[in-house]
Design a protein around this motif. Structure first.
Motif, PDB file in Angstrom:
ATOM      1  N   THR A  46       1.994  -4.936  -6.786  1.00 34.65           N
ATOM      2  CA  THR A  46       0.598  -4.956  -7.356  1.00 34.65           C
ATOM      3  C   THR A  46      -0.589  -4.448  -6.154  1.00 34.65           C
ATOM      4  N   THR A  47      -0.797  -3.737  -5.448  1.00 34.04           N
ATOM      5  CA  THR A  47      -1.865  -3.591  -4.319  1.00 34.04           C
ATOM      6  C   THR A  47      -2.059  -2.288  -4.500  1.00 34.04           C
ATOM      7  N   PRO A  48      -3.216  -2.045  -3.485  1.00 31.96           N
ATOM      8  CA  PRO A  48      -3.957  -0.617  -3.592  1.00 31.96           C
ATOM      9  C   PRO A  48      -2.966   0.368  -3.065  1.00 31.96           C
ATOM     10  N   ASN A  49      -1.914   0.272  -2.193  1.00 30.65           N
ATOM     11  CA  ASN A  49      -1.228   1.360  -1.617  1.00 30.65           C
ATOM     12  C   ASN A  49      -0.270   1.733  -3.016  1.00 30.65           C
ATOM     13  N   GLY A  50       0.457   0.733  -3.442  1.00 32.73           N
ATOM     14  CA  GLY A  50       1.147   0.939  -4.489  1.00 32.73           C
ATOM     15  C   GLY A  50       0.563   1.730  -5.663  1.00 32.73           C
ATOM     16  N   ARG A  51      -0.667   1.336  -6.035  1.00 36.42           N
ATOM     17  CA  ARG A  51      -1.128   1.815  -7.336  1.00 36.42           C
ATOM     18  C   ARG A  51      -1.714   3.353  -7.004  1.00 36.42           C
ATOM     19  N   LYS A  52      -1.774   3.665  -5.721  1.00 32.46           N
ATOM     20  CA  LYS A  52      -2.131   5.005  -5.674  1.00 32.46           C
ATOM     21  C   LYS A  52      -0.955   5.956  -6.070  1.00 32.46           C
ATOM     22  N   VAL A  53       0.371   5.540  -5.911  1.00 33.78           N
ATOM     23  CA  VAL A  53       1.567   6.426  -6.201  1.00 33.78           C
ATOM     24  C   VAL A  53       1.749   6.273  -7.805  1.00 33.78           C
ATOM     25  N   ASP A  95       8.562  -7.725  -4.367  1.00 35.76           N
ATOM     26  CA  ASP A  95       7.445  -8.857  -4.469  1.00 35.76           C
ATOM     27  C   ASP A  95       7.290  -9.220  -2.811  1.00 35.76           C
ATOM     28  N   ILE A  96       6.172  -8.608  -2.235  1.00 34.41           N
ATOM     29  CA  ILE A  96       5.985  -8.631  -0.808  1.00 34.41           C
ATOM     30  C   ILE A  96       5.534 -10.253  -0.677  1.00 34.41           C
ATOM     31  N   GLY A  97       5.182 -10.941  -1.577  1.00 30.81           N
ATOM     32  CA  GLY A  97       4.869 -12.333  -1.159  1.00 30.81           C
ATOM     33  C   GLY A  97       5.865 -13.052  -1.102  1.00 30.81           C
ATOM     34  N   ASP A 139      10.743  -9.606  -0.490  1.00 33.20           N
ATOM     35  CA  ASP A 139      11.550  -8.419  -0.761  1.00 33.20           C
ATOM     36  C   ASP A 139      11.538  -7.271   0.049  1.00 33.20           C
ATOM     37  N   GLN A 140      10.260  -7.264   0.932  1.00 31.25           N
ATOM     38  CA  GLN A 140      10.317  -5.763   1.626  1.00 31.25           C
ATOM     39  C   GLN A 140      11.354  -5.981   2.792  1.00 31.25           C
ATOM     40  N   PHE A 141      11.907  -7.079   3.114  1.00 29.93           N
ATOM     41  CA  PHE A 141      12.668  -7.230   4.336  1.00 29.93           C
ATOM     42  C   PHE A 141      14.137  -7.169   4.029  1.00 29.93           C
ATOM     43  N   ASP A 142      14.461  -6.922   2.665  1.00 29.13           N
ATOM     44  CA  ASP A 142      15.830  -6.914   2.330  1.00 29.13           C
ATOM     45  C   ASP A 142      16.577  -5.566   2.850  1.00 29.13           C
ATOM     46  N   ASN A 195       9.683   0.636   7.711  1.00 24.99           N
ATOM     47  CA  ASN A 195       8.413  -0.114   8.220  1.00 24.99           C
ATOM     48  C   ASN A 195       8.406  -1.333   7.139  1.00 24.99           C
ATOM     49  N   ASN A 196       9.274  -1.469   6.394  1.00 21.40           N
ATOM     50  CA  ASN A 196       9.071  -2.792   5.483  1.00 21.40           C
ATOM     51  C   ASN A 196       7.667  -2.891   4.477  1.00 21.40           C
ATOM     52  N   LYS A 197       7.428  -1.610   4.134  1.00 17.89           N
ATOM     53  CA  LYS A 197       6.071  -1.634   3.388  1.00 17.89           C
ATOM     54  C   LYS A 197       6.330  -0.839   2.073  1.00 17.89           C
ATOM     55  N   ILE A 198       5.656  -1.159   0.814  1.00 14.15           N
ATOM     56  CA  ILE A 198       5.711  -0.557  -0.226  1.00 14.15           C
ATOM     57  C   ILE A 198       4.403   0.402  -0.096  1.00 14.15           C
ATOM     58  N   PRO A 199       4.392   1.606  -0.764  1.00 14.22           N
ATOM     59  CA  PRO A 199       5.277   2.160  -1.851  1.00 14.22           C
ATOM     60  C   PRO A 199       6.387   2.801  -0.760  1.00 14.22           C
ATOM     61  N   ALA A 200       7.498   3.193  -1.681  1.00 14.72           N
ATOM     62  CA  ALA A 200       8.420   4.089  -1.426  1.00 14.72           C
ATOM     63  C   ALA A 200       9.261   4.621  -2.603  1.00 14.72           C
ATOM     64  N   MET A 248       8.746   6.868   2.767  1.00 15.32           N
ATOM     65  CA  MET A 248       7.875   5.739   2.685  1.00 15.32           C
ATOM     66  C   MET A 248       6.523   6.571   2.810  1.00 15.32           C
ATOM     67  N   GLU A 249       5.405   5.781   3.042  1.00 12.33           N
ATOM     68  CA  GLU A 249       4.025   5.952   3.303  1.00 12.33           C
ATOM     69  C   GLU A 249       3.383   6.863   2.179  1.00 12.33           C
ATOM     70  N   SER A 250       2.621   6.170   1.605  1.00 14.90           N
ATOM     71  CA  SER A 250       1.893   6.505   0.267  1.00 14.90           C
ATOM     72  C   SER A 250       1.149   7.975   0.423  1.00 14.90           C
ATOM     73  N   GLY A 251       0.597   8.382   1.836  1.00 15.61           N
ATOM     74  CA  GLY A 251       0.131   9.932   1.764  1.00 15.61           C
ATOM     75  C   GLY A 251       1.159  10.751   1.749  1.00 15.61           C
ATOM     76  N   GLN A 298      -8.690   8.630   4.254  1.00 18.04           N
ATOM     77  CA  GLN A 298      -8.072   7.474   3.593  1.00 18.04           C
ATOM     78  C   GLN A 298      -7.113   6.630   4.252  1.00 18.04           C
ATOM     79  N   MET A 299      -6.084   7.389   4.681  1.00 17.00           N
ATOM     80  CA  MET A 299      -5.031   6.847   5.297  1.00 17.00           C
ATOM     81  C   MET A 299      -5.232   6.193   6.855  1.00 17.00           C
ATOM     82  N   GLY A 300      -6.281   6.959   7.357  1.00 12.57           N
ATOM     83  CA  GLY A 300      -6.490   6.365   8.743  1.00 12.57           C
ATOM     84  C   GLY A 300      -7.564   5.536   9.084  1.00 12.57           C
TER      85      GLY A 300
HETATM   86  N1  LIG Z   1       0.308   3.209   5.579  1.00 14.80           N
HETATM   87  C1  LIG Z   1       1.221   2.596   4.514  1.00 14.80           C
HETATM   88  C2  LIG Z   1       0.738   1.183   4.355  1.00 14.80           C
HETATM   89  C3  LIG Z   1       1.521   0.330   3.224  1.00 14.80           C
HETATM   90  C4  LIG Z   1       1.244  -1.023   3.120  1.00 14.80           C
HETATM   91  O1  LIG Z   1       0.447  -1.642   4.015  1.00 14.80           O
HETATM   92  N2  LIG Z   1       1.741  -1.590   2.152  1.00 14.80           N
HETATM   93  C5  LIG Z   1       1.823  -3.298   2.266  1.00 14.80           C
HETATM   94  C6  LIG Z   1       1.207  -3.413   0.727  1.00 14.80           C
HETATM   95  S1  LIG Z   1      -0.309  -2.551   0.406  1.00 14.80           S
HETATM   96  C7  LIG Z   1       3.071  -4.018   2.327  1.00 14.80           C
HETATM   97  O2  LIG Z   1       4.070  -3.484   1.845  1.00 14.80           O
HETATM   98  N3  LIG Z   1       2.841  -4.881   3.058  1.00 14.80           N
HETATM   99  C8  LIG Z   1       4.152  -5.879   3.354  1.00 14.80           C
HETATM  100  C9  LIG Z   1       4.519  -6.117   4.773  1.00 14.80           C
HETATM  101  O3  LIG Z   1       3.536  -5.605   5.745  1.00 14.80           O
HETATM  102  O4  LIG Z   1       5.209  -6.907   5.191  1.00 14.80           O
HETATM  103  C10 LIG Z   1       1.201   3.341   3.286  1.00 14.80           C
HETATM  104  O5  LIG Z   1       0.092   3.910   3.070  1.00 14.80           O
HETATM  105  O6  LIG Z   1       2.179   3.585   2.500  1.00 14.80           O
END
Ligand SMILES: N[C@@H](CCC(=O)N[C@@H](CS)C(=O)NCC(=O)O)C(=O)O
Length: 210
Positions: A8-15, A32-34, A37-40, A49-54, A65-68, A99-101
């Motif tokens: 439930t974050t801006p990068n997820g909501r883009k997609v 749930d990055i809180g 779960d992103q390290f599973d 890179n352990n980030k959503i979205p994918a 991976m990478e929203s852009g 936006q991305m940079g």
């Molecule tokens: N450049 C990446 C950034 C993604 C990003 O920062 N995602 C955050 C949530 S908004 C995340 O997954 N953070 C978890 C972490 O860093 O462990 C993209 O645009 O997809």
């Protein structure tokens, strides 16, 4: 069917907004990055890179991976929200990369220092609040010249809007940026934006300024 890994974050909501706009079938999988779960290890195979979205597109076997990159992929797949060639395409990519940079990384620092860790570093808080306001000014000037960031509504707008929807935690007053406010409210009224905002779950309403 597309598997969409998100939170439930801006990068997820883009997609999620993009998927709703182009009406592709997808299954949202909450990461749930809180809770970490992103390290599973299974998720890291999709998003190293352990980030959503994918996403994983089972039609093509492509995993991204990478929203852009995901927004460009979905635009190309559907032929929507990014022109196929010419100056109009490059205008979309220009503002998407802005936006991305800049918008995402800098406003993300505002969230980190001002919203989540207030009081720990006055220098960082002031630095990112100032940069946040400067970026709002850049967007406001652009949107004073035209209706959308590029020529028509596009993935550049979709990438940027969820970050502006965090204006309350960025301590920004949209009345100081009337063109940005006009654009923000127009997009907030789109049904696809409203549907995408509550994926993977409804944790808050879209903030609407007075
Ligand atoms: N450049 C990446 C950034 C993604 C990003 O920062 N995602 C955050 C949530 S908004 C995340 O997954 N953070 C978890 C972490 O860093 O462990 C993209 O645009 O997809």
């Amino acid at each position: 069917m597309i598997d969409f890994y998100t939170w439930t974050t801006p990068n997820g909501r883009k997609v999620s907004i993009m998927l709703e706009e182009v009406e592709l079938p997808y299954q949202a999988i909450a990461i749930d990055i809180g809770k970490g779960d992103q390290f599973d290890p299974e998720f890291l195979k999709i998003s190293p890179n352990n980030k959503i979205p994918a996403i994983v597109d089972h039609d093509t076997g492509i995993s991204l991976m990478e929203s852009g990159a995901i927004l460009m992929y979905l635009a190309e797949k559907t032929g929507r929200l990014m022109p196929k060639s010419g100056p109009e395409k490059w205008s979309v990519i220009e503002w998407l990369m802005m936006q991305m940079g800049s918008v995402g990384p800098m406003l993300g620092q505002t969230h980190h220092f001002v919203f989540y860790n207030s009081g720990k570093s006055d220098y960082a808080e002031q630095r990112y609040l100032k940069e946040n306001a400067r970026l709002y000014g850049v967007l406001d000037r652009r949107l004073g010249e035209q209706q959308y960031l590029a020529d028509d509504y596009s993935i550049a707008d979709i990438a940027t809007w969820p970050w502006i929807s965090r204006y309350p935690r960025q301590q920004q007053d949209l009345d100081d940026f009337p063109n940005l406010k006009r654009w923000y409210l127009e997009l907030a009224a789109r049904p696809a934006v409203q549907r995408g905002y509550i994926v993977p779950e409804h944790v808050e309403d879209i903030p609407i300024p007075d």
